[in-house]
Design an enzyme around this catalytic site. Structure first.
Site, mmCIF file in Angstrom:
data_model
loop_
_atom_site.group_PDB
_atom_site.id
_atom_site.type_symbol
_atom_site.label_atom_id
_atom_site.label_comp_id
_atom_site.label_asym_id
_atom_site.label_seq_id
_atom_site.Cartn_x
_atom_site.Cartn_y
_atom_site.Cartn_z
ATOM 1 C CG HIS A 377 -1.795 -1.241 1.310
ATOM 2 N ND1 HIS A 377 -3.165 -1.142 0.663
ATOM 3 C CD2 HIS A 377 -1.814 -2.552 1.706
ATOM 4 C CE1 HIS A 377 -3.712 -2.484 0.758
ATOM 5 N NE2 HIS A 377 -2.853 -3.053 1.584
ATOM 6 C CE LYS A 489 33.120 7.087 11.375
ATOM 7 N NZ LYS A 489 33.793 5.674 11.992
HETATM 8 O O1 F6P Z 1 30.047 3.982 10.330
HETATM 9 C C1 F6P Z 1 31.283 3.449 10.356
HETATM 10 C C2 F6P Z 1 31.425 2.650 11.237
HETATM 11 O O2 F6P Z 1 32.629 2.195 11.683
HETATM 12 C C3 F6P Z 1 30.618 1.116 11.094
HETATM 13 O O3 F6P Z 1 31.287 0.318 10.289
HETATM 14 C C4 F6P Z 1 30.330 0.712 12.772
HETATM 15 O O4 F6P Z 1 29.424 -0.059 12.829
HETATM 16 C C5 F6P Z 1 30.118 1.962 13.335
HETATM 17 O O5 F6P Z 1 30.788 3.013 12.567
HETATM 18 C C6 F6P Z 1 30.146 2.053 14.741
HETATM 19 O O6 F6P Z 1 31.588 2.053 15.344
HETATM 20 P P1 F6P Z 1 31.890 1.583 16.712
HETATM 21 O O7 F6P Z 1 31.278 0.137 17.049
HETATM 22 O O8 F6P Z 1 33.255 1.476 16.542
HETATM 23 O O9 F6P Z 1 31.292 2.731 17.576
#
Ligand code: F6P
Length: 520
Positions: A377, A489
């Site tokens: 849906h 990051k």
């Molecule tokens: O987004 C990147 C990443 O490294 C993922 O692969 C991972 O699952 C997540 O960040 C969390 O990372 P962490 O467990 O080191 O906090």
């Protein structure tokens, strides 16, 4: 044994598949079914409690053998063995890929065995109320704090296994969005809540920020010495966890040979073990291991993850399909697709091959979807009558858990009706206007599983893990790194300092400068 590095497009099989594609690309599945009345039976595969119907695909009898040739020519067998034997196949990070060894109970590494035992006794203590909070009360709520693989897997499994849950209420906090934390803390009693801080690296901004905020919230009523009874951690970075103030005995270790998005089988699954009990967690692992054996030992032509991977490559690289849809006909699997999106897209969203060259063919598929019947849906219109080719996996369980036959029959009827409509369309029926024409000929796989249990769920998750691995091997990319998330990051540190200081002089472009100005 070295990990193969073959450009798939340079193989003989690829050439044969390209030639074959020219012959079959316009053949309609409706015709294939009409010509071969046994097609449904011949293109079905039974394994354990799984039945895979892959007959509703745009393939002739020649297609799968040609795809299997491709798998052989890129040395898939060798690649599978390299992974299972713990070779450093994640070469760009210099690591082995060992999530399958977390669930092989005949050969558990000693540190894995010890961690599972620790999880077992801790889960039992918390569930049975022997583990007490700082005022002597039993734990009633568990909050998992993590993101990505440290959140999606446990969250998805806890929801999928809700039927098997005990009295503990488990919540998940992932986003650095402070409102998410505050909503998650709403109504919680500090005296009876346990926080499980999960971070493989223990450097992830979101998780550390959330953990810090929660710690401050906790300390509003409790004292430092009480932290040990309410905070436990799962990490490879034991030093950082200890620095955070966590008691060493409250740390559940994991290892760098377990990738974040494949980590629910490790202590990252602690919330699962708390929510459904350790025995169910172990059954989840057993089910995954059974799929590992099937994957490692079966002929490619009889191998569920391999067949699914090859079909996906057929659509992605020959038909030019951009995405794949996954529709589980079970509300319990509401979070499966989000979980698989990380597994599949973080693994295979790569454009440099294992020889370090930019690829000149399509790699990772975009995966999306939602539960049936809800999805019917919502977005099904586009799959039925849109311009894009979207191969879709239908997943259904033969038995429901509560046994309401009326609902179950309707649920299954909808599932097969959709695959039937996608196949057949209005082909050979007269339709009074163009708007009502369904071309059909839309590919689907149907996976019919006996019942949703921890064991079958483990097998299902492992099936998709192996599927994505096979695709990465064939595309000649490294599926087990994730460099693509690092730049964002890094830049977030700079943008944070610009927002905090209201100084945009180090921001490189006018768009971001304007945005930051508007944020202040
Ligand atoms: O987004 C990147 C990443 O490294 C993922 O692969 C991972 O699952 C997540 O960040 C969390 O990372 P962490 O467990 O080191 O906090």
């Amino acid at each position: 044994m070295s990990f193969p590095k073959t450009d798939p497009t340079q193989t003989k099989a690829w050439k044969n598949l390209s030639d074959h594609f020219e012959v079959v690309k316009n053949v309609k599945m409706q015709e294939l079914f009409a010509q071969d009345l046994e097609r449904g039976k011949e293109m079905g595969l039974t394994w354990d409690d799984f039945y895979l119907d892959y007959s509703k695909n745009r393939i002739s009898k020649e297609t799968l053998p040609l795809l299997v040739d491709l798998a052989n020519e890129v040395h898939l067998k060798k690649a599978i063995e390299a992974q299972f034997q713990g070779e450093i196949i994640n070469e760009t990070e210099g690591r082995a890929v060992g999530h399958t060894s977390l669930r092989n109970f005949d050969q558990l590494p000693s540190e894995v065995k010890a961690t599972l035992e620790k999880m077992k006794s801790f889960s039992s203590d918390v569930i049975h109320g022997t583990w007490k909070g700082y005022t002597g009360k039993a734990i009633t709520h568990v909050v998992n704090v993590g993101i990505g693989g440290s959140d999606l897997g446990p969250d998805m499994v806890c929801e999928a296994l809700a039927y098997y849950r005990n009295h503990l209420e488990v919540r998940f906090v992932s986003n650095v969005d402070g409102d998410h934390v505050m909503e998650s803390l709403k109504g919680l009693d500090r005296e009876t809540t346990l926080f499980v801080i999960v971070s493989k690296t223990f450097t992830t901004q979101e998780t550390l920020t959330n953990a810090q905020t929660i710690r401050e919230w906790f300390l509003k009523n409790a004292s430092e010495k009480d932290v040990a009874q309410h905070f436990v951690a799962v990490s490879t970075n034991l030093q950082a966890v200890t620095d955070f103030g966590m008691a060493p005995e409250n740390i559940f270790p994991m290892w760098d040979w377990v990738g974040g998005r494949f980590s629910l089988w490790s202590a990252v699954g602690l919330s699962i073990s708390l929510s459904v009990g350790y025995d169910h967690f172990e059954q989840l692992l057993e089910g995954a291991h059974a799929m590992d054996i099937h994957f490692r030992k079966s002929e490619f032509s009889q191998n569920i993850p391999v067949i699914l991977a090859l079909l996906s490559i057929w659509y992605n690289n020959f038909y030019g399909a951009e995405s794949e849809c996954i529709v589980p006909y079970s509300q319990y699997l509401n979070k499966l697709v989000a979980y698989l999106q990380q597994g599949i897209m973080e693994s295979n969203g790569k454009s440099v091959d294992r020889n370090g060259h930019t690829v000149h063919y399509q790699t990772g598929t975009i995966v999306w979807g939602s539960t049936g019947t809800n999805a019917q849906h919502a977005f099904f219109q586009l799959i039925h009558q849109g311009t894009k080719l979207i191969p879709t996996d239908f997943i259904a369980f033969r038995e429901s858990l509560y046994g309401n036959l009326d609902h179950q029959n309707k649920l299954l009827a909808n599932c097969v009706a959709q695959t039937e409509a996608l196949l057949q369309g209005t082909y050979s029926t007269s339709v009074d206007n163009n708007f009502k024409v369904f071309e059909g000929n839309k590919p689907t796989n149907t996976l019919l599983i006996k019942k949703l249990t921890p064991y079958s769920l483990g097998s299902l998750i492992a099936m998709y893990e192996h599927k994505l691995f096979v695709q990465g091997v064939i595309w000649n990319i490294y599926s087990y790194d994730q460099w693509g998330v690092e730049l964002g990051k890094k830049l977030a540190k700079g943008t944070l300092s610009a927002i905090e200081s209201n100084d945009i002089s180090n921001v490189s472009n006018s768009s971001t400068q304007e945005l930051i100005k508007k944020m202040n």
